[in-house]
Scaffold this motif. Sequence first.
Motif, mmCIF file in Angstrom:
data_model
loop_
_atom_site.group_PDB
_atom_site.id
_atom_site.type_symbol
_atom_site.label_atom_id
_atom_site.label_comp_id
_atom_site.label_asym_id
_atom_site.label_seq_id
_atom_site.Cartn_x
_atom_site.Cartn_y
_atom_site.Cartn_z
ATOM 1 N N GLN A 240 33.697 43.278 50.859
ATOM 2 C CA GLN A 240 34.549 44.464 50.778
ATOM 3 C C GLN A 240 34.333 45.123 49.416
ATOM 4 O OE1 GLN A 240 36.711 47.244 51.254
ATOM 5 N NE2 GLN A 240 37.582 45.903 52.822
ATOM 6 N N GLY A 241 34.051 46.422 49.420
ATOM 7 C CA GLY A 241 33.745 47.070 48.148
ATOM 8 C C GLY A 241 34.803 48.038 47.666
ATOM 9 N N ASP A 242 35.712 48.423 48.549
ATOM 10 C CA ASP A 242 36.575 49.556 48.231
ATOM 11 C C ASP A 242 37.608 49.303 47.129
ATOM 12 O OD1 ASP A 242 35.116 50.697 50.155
ATOM 13 O OD2 ASP A 242 36.721 50.928 51.628
ATOM 14 N N GLY A 243 38.088 48.067 47.021
ATOM 15 C CA GLY A 243 39.096 47.778 45.998
ATOM 16 C C GLY A 243 38.483 47.787 44.598
ATOM 17 N N LEU A 244 39.328 47.839 43.576
ATOM 18 C CA LEU A 244 38.816 47.802 42.205
ATOM 19 C C LEU A 244 38.226 46.417 41.924
ATOM 20 C CD1 LEU A 244 41.610 49.645 40.145
ATOM 21 C CD2 LEU A 244 39.603 50.596 41.297
ATOM 22 N N HIS A 245 37.207 46.359 41.125
ATOM 23 C CA HIS A 245 36.556 45.103 40.721
ATOM 24 C C HIS A 245 36.058 44.254 41.903
ATOM 25 C CE1 HIS A 245 37.457 45.682 36.522
ATOM 26 N NE2 HIS A 245 38.723 45.945 36.825
ATOM 27 N N PRO A 246 35.257 44.844 42.780
ATOM 28 C CA PRO A 246 34.786 44.078 43.942
ATOM 29 C C PRO A 246 33.895 42.885 43.577
ATOM 30 C CG PRO A 246 33.612 46.164 43.776
ATOM 31 C CD PRO A 246 34.708 46.216 42.759
ATOM 32 N N ILE A 247 33.162 43.005 42.467
ATOM 33 C CA ILE A 247 32.265 41.904 42.098
ATOM 34 C C ILE A 247 33.067 40.754 41.482
ATOM 35 C CG2 ILE A 247 30.269 41.256 40.658
ATOM 36 C CD1 ILE A 247 29.601 43.052 43.111
ATOM 37 N N ALA A 248 34.043 41.105 40.660
ATOM 38 C CA ALA A 248 34.922 40.063 40.107
ATOM 39 C C ALA A 248 35.647 39.368 41.256
ATOM 40 C CB ALA A 248 35.920 40.680 39.133
ATOM 41 N N ALA A 249 36.043 40.138 42.266
ATOM 42 C CA ALA A 249 36.730 39.555 43.428
ATOM 43 C C ALA A 249 35.809 38.560 44.135
ATOM 44 C CB ALA A 249 37.174 40.660 44.386
ATOM 45 N N LEU A 250 34.539 38.948 44.270
ATOM 46 C CA LEU A 250 33.570 38.073 44.937
ATOM 47 C C LEU A 250 33.380 36.787 44.117
ATOM 48 C CD1 LEU A 250 31.793 38.187 47.452
ATOM 49 C CD2 LEU A 250 30.031 39.311 46.096
ATOM 50 N N GLU A 251 33.343 36.948 42.813
ATOM 51 C CA GLU A 251 33.244 35.780 41.929
ATOM 52 C C GLU A 251 34.443 34.856 42.118
ATOM 53 O OE1 GLU A 251 30.204 35.194 40.789
ATOM 54 O OE2 GLU A 251 30.753 35.018 38.681
ATOM 55 N N ASN A 252 35.586 35.465 42.404
ATOM 56 C CA ASN A 252 36.807 34.668 42.618
ATOM 57 C C ASN A 252 36.985 34.280 44.080
ATOM 58 O OD1 ASN A 252 37.583 34.657 39.902
ATOM 59 N ND2 ASN A 252 38.393 36.739 40.110
ATOM 60 N N LYS A 253 35.872 34.265 44.797
ATOM 61 C CA LYS A 253 35.833 33.776 46.185
ATOM 62 C C LYS A 253 36.610 34.642 47.174
ATOM 63 C CE LYS A 253 33.526 29.977 44.980
ATOM 64 N NZ LYS A 253 32.367 30.546 44.327
#
Length: 278
Positions: A240-253
């Motif tokens: 999911q890319g739409d929220g803020l900080h999508p890469i940090a979110a991915l890092e946080n599983k």
Amino acid sequence: MIPALSSMRRIVIKIGSSTIADIDHASVRTAWLEAFAEDIAALRAKGCEVVLVSSGAVALGRPILKLGRKALELPEKQAAAACGQIMLMAAWKHALAAHHIHTAQLLVTLDDSENRKRYLNVRNTFETLLSHGIIPIVNENDTVTTAEIRFGDNDRLAARVAAMISADACVLLSDIDGLYTKNPKLHADAEHIAEILAISPEIEAMGEGPSSTTSHGGMTTKLIAAKIATAAGCHLVIAQGDGLHPIAALENKAKASWFYAPESPLSARKHWIAGALQ
Ligand code: GLU
């Protein structure tokens, strides 16, 4: 176990039109872009090389040509892309410059990846830019492509670029957080699949056509992209890319779908042939 994105040395990230552009207001989603630039700076601080594949040229150019949301003829699409691409690049340059990161624009066509000489040329350009710490920002060269020689969607383009530069991971940021057993917008009982070891016919059957007028890649093109990338030894992630900080979110599983590359990828030349679209 799902790997950390930052453990990957070289990462291609594709950003969809509706993620970067506020379609209704004909503008770049500035707050999103600023947060994303922070994510990219964080990845680089961890030693990752990053290449971005950004859509959004047509979406940003549409209002300039007063095209609304109608289906576009090819010349309209090309004119819109010509107008929107400079807006897109100005926004990227500004957002990443805030982190002292230089950017470069690469506009490529299907031909550039199908013809071996041009493919090697483009690859050399990527290598040179990366070796200088510059972030290449790629889009399809929409203004010169005809219907027959278009990628048409940046999902496959991103996978092709990932294969070309031997990336370790290719992330497709999208308006959906991964692969579901059925289209979750239509079926309440659709189940999310977090890890895919092989793209079986059963997995392929889970892709359905595009569901939006602004982005061109539906799940079908994402699955083709997953095949191209994994055959080249590159993991592919749909997140999911739409929220803020999508890469940090991915890092946080955050919930996402990881398509894993097999242990022994094909040799570089073989995967160039295998990935050829035409
Ligand atoms: N190249 C197109 C653009 O920048 C996007 C294609 C896609 O949505 O995948 O508008």
